[in-house]
Design a protein around this motif. Structure first.
Motif, PDB file in Angstrom:
ATOM      1  N   SER A   1     -13.533 -93.782  12.983  1.00  0.00           N
ATOM      2  CA  SER A   1     -13.624 -94.956  12.113  1.00  0.00           C
ATOM      3  C   SER A   1     -13.135 -96.264  12.724  1.00  0.00           C
ATOM      4  O   SER A   1     -12.892 -97.225  12.011  1.00  0.00           O
ATOM      5  N   GLY A   2     -13.019 -96.319  14.043  1.00  0.00           N
ATOM      6  CA  GLY A   2     -12.672 -97.576  14.694  1.00  0.00           C
ATOM      7  C   GLY A   2     -11.236 -97.625  15.198  1.00  0.00           C
ATOM      8  O   GLY A   2     -10.363 -96.895  14.717  1.00  0.00           O
ATOM      9  N   THR A   3     -11.004 -98.493  16.168  1.00  0.00           N
ATOM     10  CA  THR A   3      -9.695 -98.575  16.823  1.00  0.00           C
ATOM     11  C   THR A   3      -9.094 -99.969  16.691  1.00  0.00           C
ATOM     12  O   THR A   3      -9.823-100.962  16.637  1.00  0.00           O
ATOM     13  N   PRO A   4      -7.761-100.064  16.623  1.00  0.00           N
ATOM     14  CA  PRO A   4      -7.099-101.379  16.617  1.00  0.00           C
ATOM     15  C   PRO A   4      -7.178-102.051  17.984  1.00  0.00           C
ATOM     16  O   PRO A   4      -7.688-101.495  18.959  1.00  0.00           O
TER      17      PRO A   4
ATOM     18  N   TYR B   1     -10.510 -96.343  32.805  1.00  0.00           N
ATOM     19  CA  TYR B   1     -10.624 -95.366  31.721  1.00  0.00           C
ATOM     20  C   TYR B   1      -9.705 -95.758  30.565  1.00  0.00           C
ATOM     21  O   TYR B   1      -8.491 -95.866  30.751  1.00  0.00           O
ATOM     22  N   HIS B   2     -10.276 -95.987  29.385  1.00  0.00           N
ATOM     23  CA  HIS B   2      -9.525 -96.564  28.268  1.00  0.00           C
ATOM     24  C   HIS B   2      -9.321 -95.589  27.112  1.00  0.00           C
ATOM     25  O   HIS B   2     -10.191 -94.772  26.798  1.00  0.00           O
ATOM     26  N   TYR B   3      -8.178 -95.744  26.452  1.00  0.00           N
ATOM     27  CA  TYR B   3      -7.862 -95.044  25.198  1.00  0.00           C
ATOM     28  C   TYR B   3      -8.288 -95.905  24.011  1.00  0.00           C
ATOM     29  O   TYR B   3      -8.282 -97.138  24.081  1.00  0.00           O
ATOM     30  N   GLU B   4      -8.623 -95.237  22.906  1.00  0.00           N
ATOM     31  CA  GLU B   4      -8.873 -95.902  21.623  1.00  0.00           C
ATOM     32  C   GLU B   4      -8.485 -94.909  20.527  1.00  0.00           C
ATOM     33  O   GLU B   4      -9.192 -93.930  20.292  1.00  0.00           O
ATOM     34  N   VAL B   5      -7.375 -95.133  19.851  1.00  0.00           N
ATOM     35  CA  VAL B   5      -6.930 -94.230  18.795  1.00  0.00           C
ATOM     36  C   VAL B   5      -7.716 -94.520  17.515  1.00  0.00           C
ATOM     37  O   VAL B   5      -7.970 -95.679  17.186  1.00  0.00           O
ATOM     38  N   GLU B   6      -8.101 -93.456  16.794  1.00  0.00           N
ATOM     39  CA  GLU B   6      -8.930 -93.643  15.602  1.00  0.00           C
ATOM     40  C   GLU B   6      -8.649 -92.574  14.545  1.00  0.00           C
ATOM     41  O   GLU B   6      -8.318 -91.434  14.870  1.00  0.00           O
TER      42      GLU B   6
ATOM     43  N   ALA C   1      -8.494 -86.356  10.474  1.00  0.00           N
ATOM     44  CA  ALA C   1      -7.809 -85.944  11.696  1.00  0.00           C
ATOM     45  C   ALA C   1      -7.495 -87.176  12.528  1.00  0.00           C
ATOM     46  O   ALA C   1      -8.078 -88.253  12.338  1.00  0.00           O
ATOM     47  N   VAL C   2      -6.566 -87.008  13.454  1.00  0.00           N
ATOM     48  CA  VAL C   2      -6.288 -88.025  14.468  1.00  0.00           C
ATOM     49  C   VAL C   2      -7.258 -87.820  15.617  1.00  0.00           C
ATOM     50  O   VAL C   2      -7.474 -86.686  16.064  1.00  0.00           O
ATOM     51  N   GLY C   3      -7.875 -88.899  16.090  1.00  0.00           N
ATOM     52  CA  GLY C   3      -8.813 -88.771  17.195  1.00  0.00           C
ATOM     53  C   GLY C   3      -8.671 -89.882  18.208  1.00  0.00           C
ATOM     54  O   GLY C   3      -8.004 -90.902  17.974  1.00  0.00           O
ATOM     55  N   LEU C   4      -9.298 -89.691  19.356  1.00  0.00           N
ATOM     56  CA  LEU C   4      -9.365 -90.701  20.402  1.00  0.00           C
ATOM     57  C   LEU C   4     -10.827 -90.860  20.822  1.00  0.00           C
ATOM     58  O   LEU C   4     -11.516 -89.873  21.053  1.00  0.00           O
ATOM     59  N   ASP C   5     -11.267 -92.097  20.885  1.00  0.00           N
ATOM     60  CA  ASP C   5     -12.582 -92.419  21.421  1.00  0.00           C
ATOM     61  C   ASP C   5     -12.367 -92.892  22.854  1.00  0.00           C
ATOM     62  O   ASP C   5     -12.178 -94.074  23.117  1.00  0.00           O
ATOM     63  N   MET C   6     -12.362 -91.938  23.791  1.00  0.00           N
ATOM     64  CA  MET C   6     -12.111 -92.280  25.188  1.00  0.00           C
ATOM     65  C   MET C   6     -13.353 -92.946  25.778  1.00  0.00           C
ATOM     66  O   MET C   6     -14.482 -92.582  25.466  1.00  0.00           O
TER      67      MET C   6
ATOM     68  N   THR D   1      -1.075 -95.757  15.516  1.00  0.00           N
ATOM     69  CA  THR D   1      -0.495 -96.223  16.772  1.00  0.00           C
ATOM     70  C   THR D   1      -0.904 -95.317  17.922  1.00  0.00           C
ATOM     71  O   THR D   1      -1.260 -94.152  17.733  1.00  0.00           O
ATOM     72  N   LEU D   2      -0.814 -95.870  19.111  1.00  0.00           N
ATOM     73  CA  LEU D   2      -0.974 -95.074  20.328  1.00  0.00           C
ATOM     74  C   LEU D   2       0.031 -95.552  21.356  1.00  0.00           C
ATOM     75  O   LEU D   2       0.190 -96.767  21.564  1.00  0.00           O
TER      76      LEU D   2
END
Length: 261
Positions: free
Chosen positions: A231-234, A109-114, A139-144, A190-191
């Motif tokens: 809008s995408g994750t690093p 299960y992965h995190y992706e900060v966006e 807003a701050v979001g996460l694409d789990m 950052t995450l």
């Protein structure tokens, strides 16, 4: 009665609400429904209002280093998008650590900060230079992501929706109006997990800017008020397990914190 007559009667029995070229019907406030479906929404910072969520769009591989870590060439790949259900949002109030359930079926299960852009209006074929006029706030979001399920579907050349679209897969903080934040085109994103920074980049490292994402999306679909664009994750996406605490940060917005349970 022949099949053609039966079909005509069946169509007419809907009440005349279907017209030529219209394949769906939305209930109006004056129409009765057999049950109530809640409207997903996100709080608006500094207000007692909420932002009604229409659709959730996500862009894939929008930071060069992340594109490379996912096996893609960021210099050649055009933008691509996928969706999550609107009720995938999990509202995370700043200053609190909210429980986030570890989902079923996955062992990776992965995190992706966006950064999330919330639209107040939309349209088709929106020019890039006009795109940011449609942004209500950020807003701050996460694409789990259930990464193992996503990878399995990729290997089988099947749609990988099961890896991205599931309950509470789109955590999000309150939406801050553009009037409060300005257009967020640069700044740290950052995450951290359990106090250790895992992802770290700058918003200006996006391959496709928020304005460009809005423009490209509007070529494929009619964007509307209430749409959210993740809008995408690093780079350096990675796994979390039960007990881990994730803190997502974007300059200009309050952090959000979630504990995997």
């Amino acid at each position: 009665m022949n099949r053609r007559d039966a079909l005509m009667i069946s169509t007419a029995s809907i009440g005349g609400v279907l017209t030529a070229g219209c394949a769906s019907v939305a209930a109006t406030s004056a129409q009765r429904t057999p049950f109530t479906v809640p409207q997903p929404s996100v709080p608006i910072a500094g207000s007692d209002e909420v932002f009604p969520v229409h659709r959730i769009y996500c862009i894939g591989r929008n930071y060069a280093a992340h594109a490379r870590e996912m096996g893609s060439d960021p210099t050649r790949e055009p933008p691509f998008f996928f969706q999550k259900p609107s009720d995938a949002v999990q509202v995370v109030p700043p200053g609190q650590t909210v429980d986030h359930p570890y989902p079923s079926l996955t062992r990776n299960y992965h995190y992706e900060v966006e950064l999330v852009a919330a639209l107040q209006s939309g349209g088709r074929n929106i020019p890039v230079e006009q795109a940011l006029q449609h942004v209500y706030g950020y807003a701050v979001g996460l694409d789990m992501t259930r990464r193992d399920l996503q990878s399995d579907m990729k290997d089988q050349r099947k749609p990988w929706e099961i890896g991205k679209s599931f309950d509470l897969s789109a955590p999000i903080g309150p939406i801050h109006r553009v009037a409060q934040t300005g257009q967020l085109e640069k700044g740290a994103i950052t995450l951290s997990v359990n106090g250790v920074v895992k992802q770290s980049a700058n918003l200006n490292q996006m391959i496709w800017s928020v304005a460009e994402q809005i423009s490209k999306l509007s070529e494929a679909v009619e964007l509307k008020a209430g749409d959210l664009i993740y809008s995408g994750t690093p780079e350096n996406v990675g796994p979390v397990v039960r007990g881990d605490v994730m803190v997502a940060h974007i300059d200009g917005l309050p952090d959000i914190s979630l504990k995997v349970v």
